[in-house]
Design a protein around this motif. Structure first.
Motif, PDB file in Angstrom:
ATOM      1  N   CYS A 176      42.042  33.324  39.957  1.00 42.37           N
ATOM      2  CA  CYS A 176      42.423  34.730  39.853  1.00 42.37           C
ATOM      3  C   CYS A 176      43.478  35.087  40.901  1.00 42.37           C
ATOM      4  O   CYS A 176      43.240  34.969  42.100  1.00 42.37           O
ATOM      5  CB  CYS A 176      41.190  35.611  40.035  1.00 42.37           C
ATOM      6  SG  CYS A 176      41.575  37.360  40.123  1.00 42.37           S
ATOM      7  N   PRO A 177      44.652  35.531  40.458  1.00 41.60           N
ATOM      8  CA  PRO A 177      45.724  35.828  41.401  1.00 41.60           C
ATOM      9  C   PRO A 177      45.330  36.864  42.456  1.00 41.60           C
ATOM     10  O   PRO A 177      45.669  36.706  43.636  1.00 41.60           O
ATOM     11  CB  PRO A 177      46.837  36.394  40.518  1.00 41.60           C
ATOM     12  CG  PRO A 177      46.544  35.914  39.149  1.00 41.60           C
ATOM     13  CD  PRO A 177      45.054  35.749  39.064  1.00 41.60           C
ATOM     14  N   THR A 178      44.606  37.904  42.055  1.00 42.62           N
ATOM     15  CA  THR A 178      44.299  38.949  43.037  1.00 42.62           C
ATOM     16  C   THR A 178      43.307  38.446  44.075  1.00 42.62           C
ATOM     17  O   THR A 178      43.395  38.768  45.254  1.00 42.62           O
ATOM     18  CB  THR A 178      43.756  40.225  42.361  1.00 42.62           C
ATOM     19  OG1 THR A 178      42.590  39.887  41.605  1.00 42.62           O
ATOM     20  CG2 THR A 178      44.777  40.836  41.434  1.00 42.62           C
TER      21      THR A 178
ATOM     22  N   GLY B 113      33.355  39.008  40.313  1.00 39.53           N
ATOM     23  CA  GLY B 113      33.027  40.274  40.952  1.00 39.53           C
ATOM     24  C   GLY B 113      33.279  41.456  40.031  1.00 39.53           C
ATOM     25  O   GLY B 113      32.480  42.387  39.965  1.00 39.53           O
ATOM     26  N   ARG B 114      34.397  41.409  39.309  1.00 38.95           N
ATOM     27  CA  ARG B 114      34.715  42.547  38.428  1.00 38.95           C
ATOM     28  C   ARG B 114      33.714  42.648  37.285  1.00 38.95           C
ATOM     29  O   ARG B 114      33.320  43.752  36.898  1.00 38.95           O
ATOM     30  CB  ARG B 114      36.137  42.405  37.882  1.00 38.95           C
ATOM     31  CG  ARG B 114      37.182  42.600  38.963  1.00 38.95           C
ATOM     32  CD  ARG B 114      38.592  42.663  38.391  1.00 38.95           C
ATOM     33  NE  ARG B 114      39.523  42.965  39.468  1.00 38.95           N
ATOM     34  CZ  ARG B 114      40.469  42.129  39.901  1.00 38.95           C
ATOM     35  NH1 ARG B 114      40.661  40.962  39.308  1.00 38.95           N
ATOM     36  NH2 ARG B 114      41.244  42.471  40.893  1.00 38.95           N
ATOM     37  N   ILE B 115      33.297  41.481  36.756  1.00 45.19           N
ATOM     38  CA  ILE B 115      32.288  41.521  35.695  1.00 45.19           C
ATOM     39  C   ILE B 115      31.000  42.121  36.266  1.00 45.19           C
ATOM     40  O   ILE B 115      30.343  42.947  35.640  1.00 45.19           O
ATOM     41  CB  ILE B 115      32.045  40.107  35.124  1.00 45.19           C
ATOM     42  CG1 ILE B 115      33.298  39.606  34.418  1.00 45.19           C
ATOM     43  CG2 ILE B 115      30.855  40.109  34.164  1.00 45.19           C
ATOM     44  CD1 ILE B 115      33.254  38.147  34.004  1.00 45.19           C
TER      45      ILE B 115
ATOM     46  N   LEU C 263      45.017  42.236  36.795  1.00 45.29           N
ATOM     47  CA  LEU C 263      46.280  42.122  36.067  1.00 45.29           C
ATOM     48  C   LEU C 263      46.068  41.944  34.567  1.00 45.29           C
ATOM     49  O   LEU C 263      47.025  41.927  33.797  1.00 45.29           O
ATOM     50  CB  LEU C 263      47.046  40.895  36.572  1.00 45.29           C
ATOM     51  CG  LEU C 263      47.447  40.867  38.033  1.00 45.29           C
ATOM     52  CD1 LEU C 263      47.256  39.475  38.599  1.00 45.29           C
ATOM     53  CD2 LEU C 263      48.884  41.294  38.174  1.00 45.29           C
ATOM     54  N   ASP C 264      44.828  41.738  34.182  1.00 47.43           N
ATOM     55  CA  ASP C 264      44.523  41.384  32.800  1.00 47.43           C
ATOM     56  C   ASP C 264      45.318  40.145  32.376  1.00 47.43           C
ATOM     57  O   ASP C 264      45.827  40.063  31.273  1.00 47.43           O
ATOM     58  CB  ASP C 264      44.828  42.560  31.853  1.00 47.43           C
ATOM     59  CG  ASP C 264      44.123  42.386  30.509  1.00 47.43           C
ATOM     60  OD1 ASP C 264      43.248  41.499  30.408  1.00 47.43           O
ATOM     61  OD2 ASP C 264      44.449  43.121  29.563  1.00 47.43           O
ATOM     62  N   CYS C 265      45.425  39.203  33.306  1.00 48.41           N
ATOM     63  CA  CYS C 265      46.232  38.008  33.022  1.00 48.41           C
ATOM     64  C   CYS C 265      45.425  36.931  32.319  1.00 48.41           C
ATOM     65  O   CYS C 265      45.972  35.974  31.804  1.00 48.41           O
ATOM     66  CB  CYS C 265      46.799  37.452  34.319  1.00 48.41           C
ATOM     67  SG  CYS C 265      45.532  36.726  35.389  1.00 48.41           S
ATOM     68  N   ARG C 266      44.117  37.044  32.333  1.00 47.96           N
ATOM     69  CA  ARG C 266      43.179  36.134  31.648  1.00 47.96           C
ATOM     70  C   ARG C 266      43.155  34.717  32.197  1.00 47.96           C
ATOM     71  O   ARG C 266      42.709  33.808  31.511  1.00 47.96           O
ATOM     72  CB  ARG C 266      43.469  36.048  30.151  1.00 47.96           C
ATOM     73  CG  ARG C 266      43.770  37.356  29.511  1.00 47.96           C
ATOM     74  CD  ARG C 266      42.503  38.096  29.138  1.00 47.96           C
ATOM     75  NE  ARG C 266      42.880  39.203  28.311  1.00 47.96           N
ATOM     76  CZ  ARG C 266      42.864  39.152  26.982  1.00 47.96           C
ATOM     77  NH1 ARG C 266      42.457  38.098  26.365  1.00 47.96           N
ATOM     78  NH2 ARG C 266      43.244  40.206  26.289  1.00 47.96           N
ATOM     79  N   SER C 267      43.649  34.543  33.390  1.00 48.92           N
ATOM     80  CA  SER C 267      43.561  33.228  34.002  1.00 48.92           C
ATOM     81  C   SER C 267      42.080  32.843  34.115  1.00 48.92           C
ATOM     82  O   SER C 267      41.713  31.678  34.007  1.00 48.92           O
ATOM     83  CB  SER C 267      44.204  33.289  35.383  1.00 48.92           C
ATOM     84  OG  SER C 267      44.180  32.055  36.001  1.00 48.92           O
ATOM     85  N   CYS C 268      41.237  33.856  34.313  1.00 48.11           N
ATOM     86  CA  CYS C 268      39.808  33.589  34.448  1.00 48.11           C
ATOM     87  C   CYS C 268      39.222  33.046  33.151  1.00 48.11           C
ATOM     88  O   CYS C 268      38.295  32.251  33.170  1.00 48.11           O
ATOM     89  CB  CYS C 268      39.073  34.860  34.868  1.00 48.11           C
ATOM     90  SG  CYS C 268      39.564  36.345  33.986  1.00 48.11           S
ATOM     91  N   GLU C 269      39.758  33.470  32.017  1.00 41.28           N
ATOM     92  CA  GLU C 269      39.229  32.960  30.750  1.00 41.28           C
ATOM     93  C   GLU C 269      39.523  31.475  30.610  1.00 41.28           C
ATOM     94  O   GLU C 269      38.712  30.706  30.105  1.00 41.28           O
ATOM     95  CB  GLU C 269      39.820  33.725  29.560  1.00 41.28           C
ATOM     96  CG  GLU C 269      39.281  35.137  29.462  1.00 41.28           C
ATOM     97  CD  GLU C 269      39.661  35.833  28.161  1.00 41.28           C
ATOM     98  OE1 GLU C 269      40.321  35.191  27.313  1.00 41.28           O
ATOM     99  OE2 GLU C 269      39.308  37.006  28.011  1.00 41.28           O
TER     100      GLU C 269
END
Ligand SMILES: Cc1cc2nc3c(=O)[nH]c(=O)nc-3n(C[C@H](O)[C@H](O)[C@H](O)COP(=O)(O)OP(=O)(O)OC[C@H]3O[C@@H](n4cnc5c(N)ncnc54)[C@H](O)[C@@H]3O)c2cc1C
Ligand code: SF4
Ligand code: SF4
Lengths: 453, 502
Positions: free
Chosen positions: A43-45, A58-60, A85-91
């Motif tokens: 996650c970039p952030t 954490g956000r979930i 960012l809603d970048c979906r790297s986490c997905e």
């Protein structure tokens, strides 16, 4: 009892579910997250802040806690969610297949709606009202707005304004938009409605032109169409097509987004074509999501849901499509070193990662250098650049450093948003690199031309 | 460092201050800590502390009162000193992927999160070591070494996100442990802030350091010996060549015999992983990799070393597999094929998340030769409790990870899962093994300690702990069972973990 412990929260059952953002999200989607933490470093952030609140896990956890009424949607909680960012790297990183986007997006829509009811909607401010809603969806309007910019750039007045710091008089967001503006090329004439295949026809495709890209990067659209033709595709370009609606959906205006989706449904004749080609990753991700989104937006008829699902399945990123079709190898040499940046909306949202690289490898002479952290967001993320300037800048700098470390002459990006961001970061640091779309390079090679930059 | 109390065996943890939100000492503490780490380096509001109430182990939850993000050793030391001044407990947290509740702040207190200390301080390829800060993500170190011909060998399945500091605290292993060893074999030295705030250095970049091997003692302390602030780690030369293959067997017995014979032959594969019938089916249902559905077990075997030695090793392995009725062997000789096979091994877990709403992974070890027995026992347990249990594990070192599938919303099933887990772990002990291969004791397995060790063993460990952490102010009530006093906070298990296996 500790503030955070699970049994300490008073659940107010009298609370109207409408007042609890996320309460309409199927609860199983939260349960899919097993809290393993394998997504955090993707996650970039989180990479920037190291704060678990700014991580996907954490956000979930926060969203679920809001739904469970363990925490209020305080400014702090909201801040951490807004920073996503809603970048979906986490997905991509999650081994359990958690659909993070299907959590954060409806959650955000709910927040926006709550705000609207309380009269503090972001949709009410001038920026959202005028720039995001009235301008962005319409390429012709963007192009018109850009006329003064073009004139100024041609006459070098923009440089003068920058030098005299006159641009600093602009409101912050406009100033950031001004900083993002690339060196504009002259607008190309409109595309015709049908373009023939070159050689034997291998497919018939429709082309989605996009609003920002048609206004600012019309030359990329022309290049894309030529590459498709060179690969034996007949290309149709319906005039009635509309904006994908991503900006609207993501800022909570889901009804507006739905209207655009329905316009597109009417514009494309599905039976007649093999695919609808998209060359902007951000639009592609939204268009491919029409099916899901129709499920989430209130008041969509069953028939429309079904049709939007079918429409969604027709969209293909141009690299994805060409790779599946089997590309005809281009012959023209491009004797340069280049590095490929993975746009989030391609690699994470659409899982398109190898295809563009494979296509680029076909270009004689082009030396592709791997980019460190190529799948970490550059900070553009749609209008994020305008709404979260600080994080956007941090991530832009991070990306710039990784790019410069490669020593490449060309940066390749399959998304306008990234192109704008990377280009502006390069200009700010006076670097002469060219930011190109994969189709621009392929087009040059097919036509035996050399890039001029 | 040593005080009188640490000499007593039956030392009970001294009462530490509990912080009351809004109280004067609490505000004062916040003020002092802010002075050290700055406004952006501290969290103390309940809504931002919530995510720190658990790690990868979600059975027990307890949020810290304060979280700090130091960026230097000096800040860590100053923070620890303030905690001592206020008599408030503290503990370290890295990426929070612990599967045994190592990051659970029992009794609250200050959590020291090391994710902002993540620089590589020195890369020395000639002497083959790197000095890194503790918050560095394991995989980021290996990425930074790409192209140098070296890598950092310990590769826990969580390596994409877990930190070197967490690895040192838990002495992590991984698929390549069989040949390359666990974390302790790769730590040459370290810097730590002791629980009273003193900064010490243990070991060093040179191979032999005179005196006691204290960094060896330090590795695996599960956060109870203070905060590790720097690590000197060994760099391992990349192997010249790899050979990776998948061997499909009709029965688990055949597969385990093949494992034993391969190792008896003197071949040490760099990885030897097994997936059983259940997990093969799970993976197939979700991903359609093309594994034979009726196979009893699949072995993922990887050897590495000098190119010239590879073919001989591979043909010996093939011979031993054939002798044990292997059905088919798929070889992956190109890097792409190898990546695909490893991906399928890693993706196996995602498949489980999709199959069952909840699952619980156990982490037991048995001597390698007893693998067939434990696997048979797991199968019986599965039948006895009517629970689906699948297995994917590091077969080479006898580290089994039975994964119990259930639905956490069904209270009845939860009880069954707890009982079944307990029986399986008991069986591991009975077969001469242990109840944790690599996840650590943390709070989860603390009740097993007195079954594995006798009083004298435990008392000796406690003495060691007391040398480093006499007042138990640092990560209290972990690893060693609290005893003898009423003020020890006991954690009882009421609910099985629902988490990723690996
Ligand atoms: C999906 C999955 C797969 C896993 N696979 C493996 C595996 O293959 N092998 C394996 O061994 N483990 C595995 N684990 C467990 C876990 O990832 C490891 O224990 C890892 O080393 C923890 O690192 P962390 O940074 O997340 O530490 P954390 O979880 O943050 O902390 C773990 C413990 O270390 C302490 N600690 C952390 N940093 C420091 C420091 N700087 N100084 C002192 N103490 C500190 C904490 O107090 C805590 O007690 C897995 C976990 C998951 C979720
Ligand atoms: S989102 Fe996926 S990777 Fe992240 S914690 Fe949840 S289950 Fe694990
Ligand atoms: S979408 Fe991107 S920014 Fe948001 S949580 Fe996932 S990885 Fe982080």
């Amino acid at each position: 009892m500790k503030p955070g412990s699970s049994s300490s929260h008073p659940v107010d059952i009298t609370k109207d579910p409408k007042e609890i953002p996320g309460s309409q999200i199927p609860y199983e989607k939260f349960l899919d997250c097993i809290h393993c933490g394998l997504c955090t470093a993707a996650c970039p952030t989180y990479l920037e802040t190291g704060n678990e609140n700014d991580s996907p896990r954490g956000r979930i956890y926060l969203m679920r806690a809001v739904v469970d009424q363990r925490v209020e949607l305080s400014d702090a909680v909201r801040g951490h969610l807004d920073l996503c960012l809603d970048c979906r790297s986490c997905e991509t990183a999650c081994p359990s297949g958690v659909q993070y986007g299907r959590l954060i997006e409806p959650f955000r829509v709910d927040i926006q709606k709550m705000d609207a009811r309380q009269g503090k909607s972001s949709q009410q401010d001038w920026f959202h009202r005028w720039i995001l809603y009235r301008l962005f969806p319409y390429p012709s309007r963007i192009r018109m707005t850009l006329v003064p910019a073009r004139v100024m750039q041609t006459l070098r007045i923009d440089k003068l304004m920058n030098a005299l710091k006159l641009t600093s008089l602009l409101p912050d967001k406009l100033k950031r938009m001004n900083d993002l503006l690339p060196r504009l090329k002259p607008a190309e004439p409109d595309l015709p409605e049908v373009l023939p295949a070159q050689g034997t026809q291998r497919a018939r495709v429709a082309f989605f032109t996009g609003c920002v890209s048609e206004a600012m990067y019309s030359h990329v659209n022309r290049a894309t169409v030529r590459v498709l033709q060179a690969n034996g595709c007949e290309v149709v370009i319906p005039k009635t097509q509309a904006c994908c609606g991503a900006i609207h959906y993501h800022s909570g205006a889901d009804q507006a987004a739905l209207e655009f989706a329905l316009k597109n449904l009417a514009a494309f004749e599905l039976d007649d074509i093999d695919a609808i080609i998209v060359n902007v990753a951000g639009c592609g991700a939204m268009l491919k999501d029409y099916g899901h989104i129709a499920e989430e937006i209130e008041g969509v008829s069953a028939e429309h849901k079904e049709q939007l699902k079918q429409l969604a399945s027709k969209f293909k990123d141009v690299s994805e499509f060409l790779f599946e079709l089997g590309p005809i190898a281009p012959q023209g040499e491009i004797p340069h070193s280049a590095t490929y940046h993975d746009a989030c909306h391609l690699v994470h949202a659409q899982k398109v990662q190898n295809q563009p690289r494979k296509l680029l490898e076909l270009i004689p002479g082009l030396n592709l250098i791997p980019l460190n952290e190529s799948t970490i967001c550059c900070g553009a993320a749609g209008s994020y650049n305008l709404t979260q300037p600080e994080m956007a800048d941090q991530l832009g700098k991070r990306k710039l450093k990784n790019i410069l470390d490669t020593g490449a002459q060309i940066v390749i990006s399959g998304n306008v948003g990234c192109t704008l961001q990377i280009d502006s970061k390069l200009r700010q640091s006076h670097q002469p690199l060219w930011v190109a779309h994969p189709m621009e390079l392929l087009d040059l090679s097919y036509r035996g031309q050399k890039p001029a930059f | 460092m040593v005080d009188d109390t640490s000499q007593t065996i039956n030392l009970s943890a001294p009462v530490l201050e509990k912080l009351e939100a809004g109280s004067r000492p609490f505000s004062l503490l916040i003020q002092k800590l802010t002075g050290i780490v700055g406004k952006t380096g501290i969290l103390y509001n309940a809504d931002e502390l919530l995510v720190y109430e658990c790690d990868g182990y979600i059975v027990d939850k307890s949020a810290p009162d304060i979280v700090v993000f130091p960026t230097t050793t000096e800040q860590v030391s100053a923070t620890v000193k303030i905690c001592n001044e206020f008599n408030v407990p503290f503990l370290a947290r890295g990426a929070g992927t612990s599967l045994s509740g190592g990051c659970l702040p029992i009794g609250g207190g200050v959590m020291i999160v090391l994710t902002r200390m993540k620089q590589i301080l020195e890369l020395n390829l000639r002497d083959r070591y790197a000095i890194v800060e503790p918050g560095m993500v394991n995989l980021h170190l290996t990425n930074a070494l790409k192209g140098t011909g070296y890598h950092y060998a310990p590769d826990p399945s969580s390596q994409g996100s877990c930190t070197i500091g967490g690895n040192i605290a838990t002495n992590s292993g991984g698929p390549h442990t069989l040949k390359y060893g666990v974390t302790t074999n790769h730590v040459l030295g370290l810097e730590a802030v002791l629980p009273d705030g003193t900064i010490i250095e243990l070991g060093g970049p040179t191979a032999e350091v005179p005196g006691y091997d204290l960094h060896g003692v330090y590795v695996g302390n599960e956060g109870t010996f203070g905060i590790c602030t720097k690590a000197i780690v060994r760099l391992t030369r990349d192997p010249e060549a790899h050979r990776t293959m998948l061997a499909v067997f009709q029965t688990i017995g055949d597969a385990t015999r093949a494992i034993s014979e391969i190792i008896a032959e003197g071949i040490i594969p760099s990885a030897l992983e097994m997936m059983d019938h259940g997990i093969i089916q799970a993976v197939e249902e979700a991903f359609h990799f093309g594994f034979p559905l009726d196979a009893g077990a699949v072995l993922l075997i990887e050897v590495d070393g000098l190119e010239v030695a590879m073919d001989a090793e591979v043909s010996k392995i093939l011979e031993l597999c054939n002798k044990n009725n292997v059905r088919e062997i798929q070889r992956a000789d190109t890097p792409e094929e190898r990546m695909l096979i490893w991906k399928s091994r890693k993706q196996a877990f995602g498949a489980i998340g999709r199959l069952s709403p909840s699952y619980c992974t156990q982490d037991g070890v048995v001597p390698r030769t007893r693998l067939p027995e434990i696997l048979e026992f797991i199968e019986q347990t599965s039948a006895k409790y009517g629970l689906r249990i699948v297995n994917v594990f590091h077969a080479g070192d006898g580290n089994v990870h039975p994964i119990l599938l259930f639905d956490e919303r069904d209270q009845g099933q939860i009880q069954l899962v707890l009982e079944a887990s307990e029986e399986i772990l008991e069986k591991c002990l009975e077969l001469g093994g242990s109840v944790t291969g690599e996840h650590g004791i943390g709070v989860e397995k603390i009740n097993f300690m007195s079954r594995i060790f006798n009083e004298t063993d435990l008392a000796t460990m406690e003495k060691v702990r007391n040398i480093f952490n006499p007042r138990q102010i640092c990560s209290r009530d972990k690893v060693l069972p609290p005893h003898g006093s009423g003020n020890a906070t006991k954690v009882t298990q009421t609910h099985p973990a629902r988490r990723a296996p690996h």
